[in-house]
Design a protein around this motif. Structure first.
Motif, PDB file in Angstrom:
ATOM      1  N   ILE A 159      -0.382  -2.969  -6.155  1.00  0.00           N
ATOM      2  CA  ILE A 159       0.512  -3.201  -5.021  1.00  0.00           C
ATOM      3  C   ILE A 159       1.861  -2.527  -5.243  1.00  0.00           C
ATOM      4  CG2 ILE A 159       1.815  -4.962  -3.776  1.00  0.00           C
ATOM      5  CD1 ILE A 159      -1.041  -4.887  -2.951  1.00  0.00           C
ATOM      6  N   LEU A 160       2.405  -2.674  -6.450  1.00  0.00           N
ATOM      7  CA  LEU A 160       3.735  -2.141  -6.751  1.00  0.00           C
ATOM      8  C   LEU A 160       3.793  -0.628  -6.575  1.00  0.00           C
ATOM      9  CD1 LEU A 160       6.599  -2.710  -7.818  1.00  0.00           C
ATOM     10  CD2 LEU A 160       5.706  -2.357 -10.137  1.00  0.00           C
ATOM     11  N   VAL A 161       2.817   0.077  -7.142  1.00  0.00           N
ATOM     12  CA  VAL A 161       2.788   1.535  -7.026  1.00  0.00           C
ATOM     13  C   VAL A 161       2.566   1.954  -5.573  1.00  0.00           C
ATOM     14  CG1 VAL A 161       1.563   3.631  -7.668  1.00  0.00           C
ATOM     15  CG2 VAL A 161       2.014   1.882  -9.396  1.00  0.00           C
TER      16      VAL A 161
ATOM     17  N   PHE B 155       0.404  10.050   8.871  1.00  0.00           N
ATOM     18  CA  PHE B 155       0.973   9.114   7.899  1.00  0.00           C
ATOM     19  C   PHE B 155       0.651   7.672   8.284  1.00  0.00           C
ATOM     20  CE2 PHE B 155       4.432   6.308   6.531  1.00  0.00           C
ATOM     21  CZ  PHE B 155       4.512   6.586   5.176  1.00  0.00           C
ATOM     22  N   GLY B 156       0.732   7.401   9.588  1.00  0.00           N
ATOM     23  CA  GLY B 156       0.431   6.052  10.060  1.00  0.00           C
ATOM     24  C   GLY B 156      -1.013   5.658   9.794  1.00  0.00           C
ATOM     25  N   ILE B 157      -1.952   6.562  10.105  1.00  0.00           N
ATOM     26  CA  ILE B 157      -3.369   6.275   9.866  1.00  0.00           C
ATOM     27  C   ILE B 157      -3.641   6.088   8.374  1.00  0.00           C
ATOM     28  CG2 ILE B 157      -5.707   7.214  10.041  1.00  0.00           C
ATOM     29  CD1 ILE B 157      -4.802   8.653  12.592  1.00  0.00           C
ATOM     30  N   ASP B 158      -3.059   6.986   7.557  1.00  0.00           N
ATOM     31  CA  ASP B 158      -3.212   6.913   6.100  1.00  0.00           C
ATOM     32  C   ASP B 158      -2.777   5.551   5.568  1.00  0.00           C
ATOM     33  OD1 ASP B 158      -3.234   7.261   3.368  1.00  0.00           O
ATOM     34  OD2 ASP B 158      -1.708   8.814   3.325  1.00  0.00           O
ATOM     35  N   ASN B 159      -1.618   5.091   5.997  1.00  0.00           N
ATOM     36  CA  ASN B 159      -1.074   3.856   5.445  1.00  0.00           C
ATOM     37  C   ASN B 159      -1.675   2.603   6.062  1.00  0.00           C
ATOM     38  OD1 ASN B 159       1.381   4.319   3.454  1.00  0.00           O
ATOM     39  ND2 ASN B 159       1.387   5.974   4.943  1.00  0.00           N
ATOM     40  N   ILE B 160      -2.167   2.697   7.288  1.00  0.00           N
ATOM     41  CA  ILE B 160      -2.913   1.568   7.858  1.00  0.00           C
ATOM     42  C   ILE B 160      -4.179   1.326   7.040  1.00  0.00           C
ATOM     43  CG2 ILE B 160      -4.324   0.857   9.834  1.00  0.00           C
ATOM     44  CD1 ILE B 160      -2.184   2.152  11.636  1.00  0.00           C
ATOM     45  N   ILE B 161      -4.856   2.419   6.686  1.00  0.00           N
ATOM     46  CA  ILE B 161      -6.055   2.290   5.842  1.00  0.00           C
ATOM     47  C   ILE B 161      -5.680   1.735   4.483  1.00  0.00           C
ATOM     48  CG2 ILE B 161      -7.925   3.562   4.710  1.00  0.00           C
ATOM     49  CD1 ILE B 161      -7.842   5.526   7.056  1.00  0.00           C
TER      50      ILE B 161
ATOM     51  N   LEU C 246      -3.122  -0.240   3.721  1.00  0.00           N
ATOM     52  CA  LEU C 246      -2.800  -1.665   3.863  1.00  0.00           C
ATOM     53  C   LEU C 246      -4.073  -2.500   3.960  1.00  0.00           C
ATOM     54  CD1 LEU C 246       0.214  -1.472   6.348  1.00  0.00           C
ATOM     55  CD2 LEU C 246       0.291  -2.157   3.938  1.00  0.00           C
ATOM     56  N   TYR C 247      -5.112  -1.911   4.574  1.00  0.00           N
ATOM     57  CA  TYR C 247      -6.393  -2.619   4.611  1.00  0.00           C
ATOM     58  C   TYR C 247      -7.011  -2.718   3.215  1.00  0.00           C
ATOM     59  CZ  TYR C 247     -11.429  -3.200   5.074  1.00  0.00           C
ATOM     60  OH  TYR C 247     -12.727  -3.619   4.895  1.00  0.00           O
TER      61      TYR C 247
ATOM     62  N   ILE D 197     -14.277   4.686   2.941  1.00  0.00           N
ATOM     63  CA  ILE D 197     -12.905   4.396   3.362  1.00  0.00           C
ATOM     64  C   ILE D 197     -11.923   5.302   2.628  1.00  0.00           C
ATOM     65  CG2 ILE D 197     -11.081   2.638   3.347  1.00  0.00           C
ATOM     66  CD1 ILE D 197     -13.222   0.553   3.856  1.00  0.00           C
ATOM     67  N   SER D 198     -12.152   5.498   1.340  1.00  0.00           N
ATOM     68  CA  SER D 198     -11.289   6.400   0.566  1.00  0.00           C
ATOM     69  C   SER D 198     -11.364   7.826   1.102  1.00  0.00           C
ATOM     70  CB  SER D 198     -11.697   6.383  -0.910  1.00  0.00           C
ATOM     71  OG  SER D 198     -11.463   5.122  -1.489  1.00  0.00           O
ATOM     72  N   ASP D 199     -12.570   8.263   1.473  1.00  0.00           N
ATOM     73  CA  ASP D 199     -12.738   9.612   2.011  1.00  0.00           C
ATOM     74  C   ASP D 199     -11.975   9.789   3.322  1.00  0.00           C
ATOM     75  OD1 ASP D 199     -14.351  10.300  -0.087  1.00  0.00           O
ATOM     76  OD2 ASP D 199     -16.235  10.009   0.998  1.00  0.00           O
ATOM     77  N   ILE D 200     -12.047   8.782   4.196  1.00  0.00           N
ATOM     78  CA  ILE D 200     -11.350   8.853   5.484  1.00  0.00           C
ATOM     79  C   ILE D 200      -9.841   8.916   5.264  1.00  0.00           C
ATOM     80  CG2 ILE D 200     -10.841   7.610   7.622  1.00  0.00           C
ATOM     81  CD1 ILE D 200     -13.690   6.463   7.475  1.00  0.00           C
ATOM     82  N   ARG D 201      -9.356   8.092   4.335  1.00  0.00           N
ATOM     83  CA  ARG D 201      -7.917   8.097   4.050  1.00  0.00           C
ATOM     84  C   ARG D 201      -7.466   9.450   3.483  1.00  0.00           C
ATOM     85  NH1 ARG D 201      -4.586   4.901  -0.636  1.00  0.00           N
ATOM     86  NH2 ARG D 201      -2.526   5.617   0.044  1.00  0.00           N
TER      87      ARG D 201
END
Length: 318
Positions: free
Chosen positions: A180-182, A249-255, A257-258, A269-273
């Protein structure tokens, strides 16, 4: 090779095919201007550095992801994984910050002389080299922690919790708090640039609207109209780049946060991000090539030379 692997390889192969030639074209065009005109404008220098960082992201992330999708997984050792993860973090961060710098400079360039930004018209070109060096140092110093945790293989091929899985490399965090921290540290660092470029883009759009309203009933010289049109085109191109980056950036970080809500993240999921994290490297040079007059001028010159050459040859033959 399964369906996911085929889709992954195809997607990243397309990004690679577009990104590498397009960014090379941008870099070469500006470097050619540097040697022929002996000087580059501030915006050109920023765009050249941005194209270089996007090119590095394509080499470091898109090509390995394509190979991984094709089933080739063991092409890095531990040191190789640490280097590639470190370089990706650095160049991806530079892609964000350089886009932000370009947006800030464009906002300064179109701002009126009475604006609070007016003093930056001379300051940014004067200190541009120092700003770029600072950005490199910033991302190098903040990308070490993630790179240290990178390995090329796992014990008993078992993926532990809180692991960033690239298939060919793994970034292992010792516990949930480190993960979480990183993650939040990186997101907050990048969010500063995202917020700043969004504010500057809004300011640019406001100025463009005001200029449009003022010149409706004002007759001006052809020269001033051309300058205004050039500034408007450059500003719209920058706003387009910022909009695209904010979306990706928004899509990347929404994924992301999930992913912090679960202990083990699926490879899909990692591939999509990762796909959305690298998509900008392909889109950005296309926008630059289609909107920058200097690069478009290079293509027109090449086309003109090709048209003239056959004519000259036929004349000599006769």
């Amino acid at each position: 090779m399964d369906t996911r692997g085929i889709m992954k390889a195809s997607g990243f192969l397309i990004l690679t095919i577009i990104s590498i030639p397009a960014n090379l074209i941008v870099c070469c065009a500006f470097l050619h201007n540097r040697f022929t005109e002996a000087k580059l404008l501030t915006a050109d220098i920023i765009l050249c550095n941005l194209a270089f960082t996007n090119l590095m992201v394509a080499f470091i992330r898109s090509i390995p992801q394509t190979l991984a999708g094709l089933g080739y997984l063991h092409f890095f050792d531990d040191d190789g994984c640490k280097v590639t993860i470190f370089c990706f973090r650095v160049f991806r961060g530079l892609s964000i910050s350089l886009t932000c710098l370009l947006c800030v400079y464009q906002a300064v360039a179109v701002s009126p002389v009475t604006s609070l930004l007016a003093p930056l018209k001379t300051r940014i070109p004067q200190y541009l080299l120092y700003i770029i060096v600072f950005l490199y140092l910033l991302y190098c110093s903040t990308s070490v922690m993630t790179a240290v945790n990178a390995v090329s293989s796992l014990i008993n091929n078992t993926i532990p919790p809180y692991t960033y899985n690239l298939e060919y490399c793994f970034v292992i965090y010792k516990d949930y708090y480190s993960y979480i921290l990183v993650g939040f540290g990186v997101m907050c660092r990048d969010l500063v640039f995202i917020v700043l470029m969004t504010i500057m883009s809004g300011y640019i759009l406001r100025l463009l609207y005001q200029h449009g309203q003022k010149v409706k009933n004002i007759r001006s010289s052809d020269r001033s109209q051309k300058e205004r049109r050039a500034e408007t085109k450059a500003s719209k191109a920058v706003v387009t780049l910022v909009t695209l980056y904010v979306v990706f950036f928004g899509i990347d970080n929404i994924i992301w946060l999930y992913t912090i809500t679960i202990s083990k993240v699926s490879v899909l999921i990692s591939d999509i991000r990762i796909f959305f994290a690298t998509l900008y490297t392909s889109v950005c040079p296309i926008v630059v090539i289609t909107t920058n007059p200097k690069i478009k001028g290079k293509f027109k010159l090449i086309k003109l030379k090709k048209e003239v050459q056959p004519t000259e040859n036929s004349t000599c033959t006769e």
